[in-house]
Design a protein around this motif. Structure first.
Motif, mmCIF file in Angstrom:
data_model
loop_
_atom_site.group_PDB
_atom_site.id
_atom_site.type_symbol
_atom_site.label_atom_id
_atom_site.label_comp_id
_atom_site.label_asym_id
_atom_site.label_seq_id
_atom_site.Cartn_x
_atom_site.Cartn_y
_atom_site.Cartn_z
ATOM 1 N N ALA A 113 -2.996 14.810 -12.965
ATOM 2 C CA ALA A 113 -3.314 13.834 -11.927
ATOM 3 C C ALA A 113 -3.813 12.516 -12.506
ATOM 4 O O ALA A 113 -3.948 11.531 -11.778
ATOM 5 N N HIS A 114 -4.072 12.479 -13.810
ATOM 6 C CA HIS A 114 -4.524 11.244 -14.451
ATOM 7 C C HIS A 114 -3.351 10.363 -14.883
ATOM 8 O O HIS A 114 -3.552 9.193 -15.224
ATOM 9 N N THR A 167 0.843 -1.197 0.000
ATOM 10 C CA THR A 167 0.000 0.000 0.000
ATOM 11 C C THR A 167 0.883 1.253 0.000
ATOM 12 O O THR A 167 1.833 1.362 0.766
ATOM 13 N N GLY A 168 0.551 2.176 -0.888
ATOM 14 C CA GLY A 168 1.327 3.396 -1.017
ATOM 15 C C GLY A 168 2.275 3.394 -2.195
ATOM 16 O O GLY A 168 2.816 4.444 -2.557
ATOM 17 N N TYR A 169 2.481 2.224 -2.839
ATOM 18 C CA TYR A 169 3.347 2.176 -4.014
ATOM 19 C C TYR A 169 2.792 3.088 -5.103
ATOM 20 O O TYR A 169 1.586 3.126 -5.348
ATOM 21 N N GLU A 170 3.676 3.840 -5.763
ATOM 22 C CA GLU A 170 3.246 4.779 -6.795
ATOM 23 C C GLU A 170 4.000 4.532 -8.094
ATOM 24 O O GLU A 170 5.131 4.040 -8.094
ATOM 25 N N CYS A 171 3.375 4.903 -9.182
ATOM 26 C CA CYS A 171 4.004 4.759 -10.493
ATOM 27 C C CYS A 171 3.356 5.720 -11.485
ATOM 28 O O CYS A 171 2.346 6.359 -11.183
ATOM 29 N N ILE A 172 3.951 5.819 -12.664
ATOM 30 C CA ILE A 172 3.390 6.608 -13.759
ATOM 31 C C ILE A 172 2.856 5.635 -14.802
ATOM 32 O O ILE A 172 3.540 4.670 -15.164
ATOM 33 N N VAL A 200 -5.799 6.434 -9.803
ATOM 34 C CA VAL A 200 -5.059 7.591 -10.294
ATOM 35 C C VAL A 200 -5.228 8.726 -9.293
ATOM 36 O O VAL A 200 -6.199 8.778 -8.530
ATOM 37 N N TYR A 201 -4.269 9.649 -9.306
ATOM 38 C CA TYR A 201 -4.331 10.778 -8.376
ATOM 39 C C TYR A 201 -5.668 11.511 -8.480
ATOM 40 O O TYR A 201 -6.190 12.013 -7.478
ATOM 41 N N ALA A 253 2.632 16.671 -11.136
ATOM 42 C CA ALA A 253 1.283 16.197 -11.433
ATOM 43 C C ALA A 253 0.260 16.742 -10.442
ATOM 44 O O ALA A 253 -0.925 16.828 -10.747
ATOM 45 N N LEU A 254 0.731 17.121 -9.255
ATOM 46 C CA LEU A 254 -0.158 17.679 -8.231
ATOM 47 C C LEU A 254 -0.314 19.193 -8.344
ATOM 48 O O LEU A 254 -1.129 19.779 -7.630
#
Length: 540
Positions: free
Chosen positions: A483-484, A122-127, A497-498, A402-403
């Protein structure tokens, strides 16, 4: 009881026995004097341990109790070099530091055999990548123009720059290396609140002059803002922007003091303070006390600097205070050219533990709040936003852009580039690599031309990696990130997605009669442009 006493004094008693034995043997054989003197010294240490009153552990365990202090002293090094996991962040992981070192040395940053990251955690992020990647853009084109309609000298900044670090916190050679690398790579170097030293000027790299509450470099004898001295310094072509420091993430709301013993002639000349006296940095500004006064101060600095971009840096604390600032913008019609959002995860030479751990808002939440508030007031397209706080990789840059960020700053990333090994001894003046020390011998080990090349390569290779990431995502420019594009694992079975995680305001939403977001509506009611204090939050 006897057994306990024996175990506690075993080492002490053995040292006495061996000291006596070797002493008598040395009377016949002189070469026994060396071990005899050694054990005599240990016995003397044991006697001292029994008589001293500072350390209970040494009184109960003479001689051997000293091992506790030795292992405590070397624990950080043992942990970092022998026990630390590759992905254990304290505060930066070995993997993160290694990435900076390789890029700074212009070495291949590729990694074999696959990721070591748990992608199901949980919390892993990617593009997200595109089915139709595009050719990677020229990373040198990744620049952002900063300067609103009232700015007559706008600045074209790189999207990746050196964050605020003062001379005094960093050594003269570290400042030289950072600025020379910035000059070669065409990106800026933030001075930190310690003002502009002669080492910042040696190589001519672009500077952002950070103006803290101490007004160092432009202050009167009693610590007030001096317009004339400010105008003289700001007129330098090397100074490209002015940044008012309201707070920093690592110790928000906290002033500072540089002890008198550290205020030598050079520090005193740079900061404009008396030599040999405590150098005080107050916790708040004296040039303004209300949001409206702050806007007029920004206007004054812009005029005194000849129309250069003027903005401010802050770590978000009470949300209504920032809303009050934005209301003051609307009330006066005066806008800053930029805002830098600093996250509480940012670094510092030293800070009280409670402040660094528990004060201030983390970068992403603070950044999104600033972005949303400006969007909601219809001001976002006229004010640029920078972001700082534990940013060292291309993915770090992409995730905050992205934010809502237009560009990013990094402090500790560039410290690694000039040789920092995360010894966490910045506040001791004993930095082993000469980066964060004023010790002439220690900082002499930092060779400026060599480390400047590493600063340059770290910047170039990181921005190049960003260009490659964006190309794989099907876009060519950082400002196209939304954010997408970014994804985060919410649970072991769900990724979002964000855009589905974070709340985004519509343009002008805060100016409408009815604000749909309960949180933003409450902050809006609590804020007034005439004060940083909250007003009574009446029901809508």
């Amino acid at each position: 009881m006897k057994s306990s006493l024996f175990s506690r004094y075993t080492c002490f008693m053995l040292s006495i026995i061996l000291a006596l034995a070797f002493f008598f043997m040395a009377l016949d054989q002189p070469w026994f004097w060396l071990p005899a003197l050694f054990f005599i010294a240990l016995t003397a240490l044991g006697l001292y341990d029994l008589s001293q009153q500072r350390h209970a552990i040494c009184r109960n365990y003479p001689i051997i109790g000293r091992l506790r202090f030795f292992f405590e002293f070397v624990r950080p090094e043992l942990r970092q070099y022998l026990l630390e996991e590759d992905d254990e962040q304290i505060p930066f992981s070995r993997t993160q530091r290694s990435l900076v070192y390789r890029r700074a040395k212009n070495q291949m940053g590729d990694k074999p055999f696959g990721t070591i990251i748990d992608v199901y955690k949980t919390g892993y992020e990617c593009i997200g990548h595109s089915m139709c990647p595009v050719p990677a853009a020229d990373p040198t084109s990744y620049r952002i123009t900063i300067g609103g309609p009232d700015c007559t000298q706008p600045y074209s900044a790189s999207i990746f720059n050196i964050s605020a670090m003062s001379f005094g916190a960093l050594s003269a050679n570290a400042i030289r290396a950072l600025n020379l690398g910035a000059a070669k790579g065409n990106f800026y170097h933030d001075t930190g609140e310690g003002s502009i030293s002669r080492y910042h000027r040696e190589h001519g790299g672009d500077l952002v002059w950070e103006l803290g509450s101490g007004y160092f470099g432009c202050r009167t004898a009693d610590g007030q803002f001096d317009p004339q001295r400010f105008a003289e310094q700001a007129a330098s072509p090397q100074v490209r922007m002015i940044e008012i420091k309201l707070s920093q993430g690592a110790k928000p709301g906290h002033g500072g003091i540089l002890p008198a013993k550290k205020v030598d002639a050079e520090i005193a000349a740079t900061r404009g303070v008396p030599e040999g006296q405590d150098c005080i940095s107050p916790s708040s500004h004296s040039a303004f006390r209300t949001p409206i006064e702050m806007m007029h101060f920004i206007q004054q600095l812009r005029q005194l600097s000849g129309g250069k971009p003027v903005g401010f840096k802050l770590c978000i604390g009470h949300p209504w205070e920032f809303v009050a600032i934005v209301k003051a913008m609307l009330h006066t019609g005066i806008l800053p050219d930029f805002i830098v959002v600093d996250g509480k995860e940012g670094g510092t030479g030293a800070a009280p533990l409670e402040l660094s751990n528990y004060m201030g808002m983390p970068l992403r939440e603070g950044l999104l709040f600033v972005h949303n508030t400006l969007v909601g007031c219809g001001l976002r397209d006229r004010i640029r936003i920078g972001a700082s706080g534990k940013i060292i990789s291309a993915f770090d840059i992409a995730s905050v852009m992205a934010l809502g960020a237009d560009w990013v700053n990094s402090a500790r990333g560039f410290m690694f580039a000039v040789g920092c090994i995360q010894s966490q001894s910045c506040h001791t003046n004993h930095c082993p690599t000469g980066v964060a020390t004023q010790d002439p011998l220690r900082q002499k080990a930092l060779v400026v031309p060599n480390k400047a090349e590493r600063v340059y390569h770290f910047h170039q290779n990181t921005v190049k990696a960003l260009a490659e990431m964006l190309a794989a995502a099907g876009i060519s420019r950082p400002e196209q990130l939304t954010a997408h594009h970014m994804l985060r694992r919410i649970t072991s079975t769900e990724i979002k997605v964000y855009a589905d995680i974070y709340y985004y305001l519509e343009p002008g939403a805060l100016l409408e009669k009815e604000i749909k977001s309960e949180f933003y509506a409450r902050m809006w009611r609590m804020a007034t442009p005439s004060s940083f204090d909250q007003v009574v939050a009446l029901p809508a």
